[in-house]
Design a protein around this motif. Structure first.
Motif, PDB file in Angstrom:
ATOM      1  N   ILE A 191       0.823  -1.128   0.140  1.00 29.00           N
ATOM      2  CA  ILE A 191       0.053  -0.154  -0.071  1.00 29.00           C
ATOM      3  C   ILE A 191       0.827   1.207  -0.100  1.00 29.00           C
ATOM      4  N   ASP A 192       2.179   1.375   0.703  1.00 26.98           N
ATOM      5  CA  ASP A 192       2.880   2.358   0.889  1.00 26.98           C
ATOM      6  C   ASP A 192       3.378   2.582  -0.536  1.00 26.98           C
ATOM      7  N   LYS A 193       3.857   1.637  -1.309  1.00 23.93           N
ATOM      8  CA  LYS A 193       4.437   1.852  -2.765  1.00 23.93           C
ATOM      9  C   LYS A 193       3.474   2.171  -3.608  1.00 23.93           C
ATOM     10  N   LEU A 194       2.177   1.571  -3.523  1.00 26.69           N
ATOM     11  CA  LEU A 194       1.116   1.992  -4.472  1.00 26.69           C
ATOM     12  C   LEU A 194       0.669   3.398  -4.384  1.00 26.69           C
ATOM     13  N   SER A 195       0.294   3.700  -3.208  1.00 22.41           N
ATOM     14  CA  SER A 195      -0.077   5.071  -2.693  1.00 22.41           C
ATOM     15  C   SER A 195       0.769   6.423  -3.273  1.00 22.41           C
ATOM     16  N   ILE A 245      -7.347   4.578  -4.048  1.00 23.14           N
ATOM     17  CA  ILE A 245      -8.146   3.874  -2.916  1.00 23.14           C
ATOM     18  C   ILE A 245      -6.945   3.651  -1.768  1.00 23.14           C
ATOM     19  N   ALA A 246      -5.825   3.135  -2.204  1.00 22.07           N
ATOM     20  CA  ALA A 246      -4.630   3.046  -1.257  1.00 22.07           C
ATOM     21  C   ALA A 246      -4.169   4.384  -0.742  1.00 22.07           C
ATOM     22  N   ALA A 247      -3.736   5.181  -1.609  1.00 17.04           N
ATOM     23  CA  ALA A 247      -3.529   6.552  -1.141  1.00 17.04           C
ATOM     24  C   ALA A 247      -4.779   7.375  -0.144  1.00 17.04           C
ATOM     25  N   SER A 248      -5.946   7.030  -0.528  1.00 18.84           N
ATOM     26  CA  SER A 248      -6.824   7.958   0.345  1.00 18.84           C
ATOM     27  C   SER A 248      -6.900   6.848   1.656  1.00 18.84           C
ATOM     28  N   PHE A 249      -7.019   5.749   1.537  1.00 20.93           N
ATOM     29  CA  PHE A 249      -7.065   5.031   2.875  1.00 20.93           C
ATOM     30  C   PHE A 249      -5.767   5.351   3.823  1.00 20.93           C
ATOM     31  N   GLN A 250      -4.633   5.241   2.974  1.00 17.81           N
ATOM     32  CA  GLN A 250      -3.500   5.529   3.880  1.00 17.81           C
ATOM     33  C   GLN A 250      -3.547   6.789   4.618  1.00 17.81           C
ATOM     34  N   LYS A 251      -4.149   7.964   3.843  1.00 24.52           N
ATOM     35  CA  LYS A 251      -4.205   9.227   4.421  1.00 24.52           C
ATOM     36  C   LYS A 251      -4.980   9.273   5.495  1.00 24.52           C
ATOM     37  N   ALA A 252      -6.280   8.420   5.551  1.00 22.70           N
ATOM     38  CA  ALA A 252      -7.150   8.642   6.600  1.00 22.70           C
ATOM     39  C   ALA A 252      -6.496   8.178   7.861  1.00 22.70           C
ATOM     40  N   VAL A 253      -5.819   6.983   7.794  1.00 21.97           N
ATOM     41  CA  VAL A 253      -5.127   6.401   8.839  1.00 21.97           C
ATOM     42  C   VAL A 253      -4.147   7.393   9.477  1.00 21.97           C
ATOM     43  N   ILE A 254      -3.328   7.647   8.428  1.00 23.08           N
ATOM     44  CA  ILE A 254      -2.076   8.640   9.021  1.00 23.08           C
ATOM     45  C   ILE A 254      -2.716   9.940   9.709  1.00 23.08           C
ATOM     46  N   ASP A 255      -3.839  10.435   9.109  1.00 25.41           N
ATOM     47  CA  ASP A 255      -4.225  11.803   9.817  1.00 25.41           C
ATOM     48  C   ASP A 255      -4.752  11.518  11.081  1.00 25.41           C
ATOM     49  N   VAL A 256      -5.444  10.398  11.295  1.00 24.11           N
ATOM     50  CA  VAL A 256      -5.730  10.087  12.774  1.00 24.11           C
ATOM     51  C   VAL A 256      -4.517   9.771  13.730  1.00 24.11           C
ATOM     52  N   LEU A 257      -3.523   9.023  13.160  1.00 24.29           N
ATOM     53  CA  LEU A 257      -2.484   8.836  13.805  1.00 24.29           C
ATOM     54  C   LEU A 257      -1.729  10.243  14.497  1.00 24.29           C
ATOM     55  N   VAL A 258      -1.542  11.217  13.257  1.00 26.18           N
ATOM     56  CA  VAL A 258      -0.893  12.342  13.560  1.00 26.18           C
ATOM     57  C   VAL A 258      -1.497  13.354  14.526  1.00 26.18           C
ATOM     58  N   ASP A 259      -2.667  13.237  14.454  1.00 32.04           N
ATOM     59  CA  ASP A 259      -3.761  14.148  15.176  1.00 32.04           C
ATOM     60  C   ASP A 259      -3.569  13.345  16.760  1.00 32.04           C
ATOM     61  N   ASN A 260      -3.936  12.254  16.953  1.00 32.31           N
ATOM     62  CA  ASN A 260      -3.880  11.772  18.379  1.00 32.31           C
ATOM     63  C   ASN A 260      -2.401  11.844  18.986  1.00 32.31           C
ATOM     64  N   ALA A 261      -1.438  11.748  18.084  1.00 32.12           N
ATOM     65  CA  ALA A 261      -0.235  11.719  18.712  1.00 32.12           C
ATOM     66  C   ALA A 261       0.152  13.191  19.192  1.00 32.12           C
ATOM     67  N   MET A 262      -0.112  14.252  18.144  1.00 35.66           N
ATOM     68  CA  MET A 262       0.267  15.443  18.717  1.00 35.66           C
ATOM     69  C   MET A 262      -0.617  16.288  19.616  1.00 35.66           C
ATOM     70  N   ARG A 263      -1.777  15.826  19.560  1.00 34.47           N
ATOM     71  CA  ARG A 263      -2.609  16.280  20.820  1.00 34.47           C
ATOM     72  C   ARG A 263      -2.069  15.794  22.342  1.00 34.47           C
ATOM     73  N   ALA A 264      -1.627  14.375  22.148  1.00 31.08           N
ATOM     74  CA  ALA A 264      -0.933  13.795  23.370  1.00 31.08           C
ATOM     75  C   ALA A 264       0.140  14.578  23.648  1.00 31.08           C
ATOM     76  N   ALA A 265       1.232  14.624  22.846  1.00 31.10           N
ATOM     77  CA  ALA A 265       2.392  15.387  23.174  1.00 31.10           C
ATOM     78  C   ALA A 265       2.068  16.654  23.717  1.00 31.10           C
TER      79      ALA A 265
END
Ligand code: KG4
Ligand code: ZN
Length: 344
Positions: A191-195, A245-265
């Motif tokens: 998915i990383d590559k195809l995105s 699909i791969a790029a949009s899915f990957q973005k949805a996952v990454i957005d949440v990971l970044v958002d939660n991590a930065m709010r927690a930090a």
């Protein structure tokens, strides 16, 4: 606690919790003298995922050879090793048992201390290897095939999990979506590559946030949304673009990971942030975290991709700090498939 007098502590580390048979020799927790990984991916690929029984059998076949290669590459013999570190959980019970039994046998035969390590503690500790300046406290996002944890690393071996997934792990979602779009196992790297060829804004997939648990995650919704999108296109006989699909899915996952991590930090006032686990090798995730940390004035740490996915060098790093803290396991050490982080 046994006094540590030697200046150089050499640890032989063993990892067999899933589908990699791995052994490493690590000096003082940070210098990797060898890091041997025998992957079973080609075998499990045939079945679309890891088959536990096959994994255990393969570990038995490979483990002695992998350990010997780790010693040879490090140019040491067992006589020069100071302790044996081994992953004893969480993971597949039959797979873990192979490493634990091997570690016990070597430690017993050579009269060495045995240090059991939590697999996630290993992933987190992978960050110490290439970042000599990194010391706790820091915040760490662990994203692997089995876990998605946001962890406050208070000190070496002292962890507080402040967020976790309620359903699928991030890597599991990558693997399931990859299968749905016909990429095969393991899906994350594909998915990383195809995105890279797709448009991350082409399709709007859901970004789950959990009421009352600001740092928890949920990835089953985005996974189902991808499956529904594909089924919808098939039913209407519309062509769909797998790269989008791969790029949009990957973005949805990454957005949440970044958002939660930065709010927690920000909330927990961390000035250092690290990522770990197989998904931490994802190029888009690394770039997004680097950018977000830059914007928030946070120092960003990440292991090389080879130290993100399962390996024994990370277990050697974790075992060293456990060894210094006096952790010693007995000959009754057992595999604990659902071991909690911070339990001894
Ligand atoms: O840490 P790991 O090797 O094993 C576990 O402890 O689970 O992580 C494996 C997971 C798999 O789900 C795999 O698809 C994912 O990490 N992964 C990736 C990438 N490389 C591995 N996910 C996204 N992008 C990658 N480049
Ligand atoms: Zn892992």
């Amino acid at each position: 606690m046994e006094a540590v007098k030697k200046e150089e502590i050499l640890i032989l580390a063993i990892e067999s919790s899933c589908d990699e048979t791995a052994a490493a020799v690590v000096k003082n927790g940070r210098a990797v003298l060898s890091n041997v990984i025998s992957s079973q991916i080609d075998l499990h690929k045939l079945y679309g995922g890891v088959v536990p029984e096959i994994a255990s059998r393969k570990h038995i076949e490979k483990i002695n050879q992998v350990i010997q290669e780790a010693l040879d590459t490090a140019k040491v013999t067992l006589d020069e090793i100071d302790a044996v570190g081994v992953t004893y959980g969480p993971g597949l019970v039959g797979a873990l048992l192979v490493g634990v039994a091997e570690a016990k046998a070597i430690a017993y035969a050579k009269g060495l201390p045995l240090v059991g390590v939590h697999h996630i503690e290993g992933h987190i500790s992978a960050n110490y290897i290439e970042n000599p300046d990194l010391e706790p406290p820091f915040l760490c996002l662990v994203v692997s095939g089995g876990h998605t944890h946001l962890v406050c690393v208070r000190d070496y071996g002292v962890y507080e999990v402040i967020g976790r997934t309620r359903d699928d792990a991030a890597g599991e979602a990558f693997d399931k979506v990859a299968r749905a779009i016909g990429l095969g196992y393991p899906g994350g790297p594909k998915i990383d590559k195809l995105s890279r060829e797709g448009n991350p804004d082409a399709i709007s997939f859901p970004h789950a946030h959990i009421d009352g648990a600001p740092y928890d995650f949920s990835f089953s919704g985005v996974k189902s949304a991808v499956l529904n999108y594909i089924n919808g296109c098939r039913m209407k006989e519309i062509d769909y673009n797998t790269a989008d699909i791969a790029a949009s899915f990957q973005k949805a996952v990454i957005d949440v990971l970044v958002d939660n991590a930065m709010r927690a930090a920000a909330e927990y006032r961390f000035s250092k942030f690290a990522i770990a686990g197989g998904v931490a090798s994802n190029s888009a995730l690394r770039a997004a975290m680097k950018k977000a940390c830059g914007e928030h004035n946070i120092e960003f740490y990440h292991p090389s991709p080879i130290l993100c996915t399962d390996n024994a060098a990370m277990i050697g790093a974790a075992a060293y700090y456990e060894y210094l803290a006096g952790t010693r396991h007995g000959w009754d050490l057992n595999a604990v498939p659902n071991l909690k982080l911070g339990e001894r």
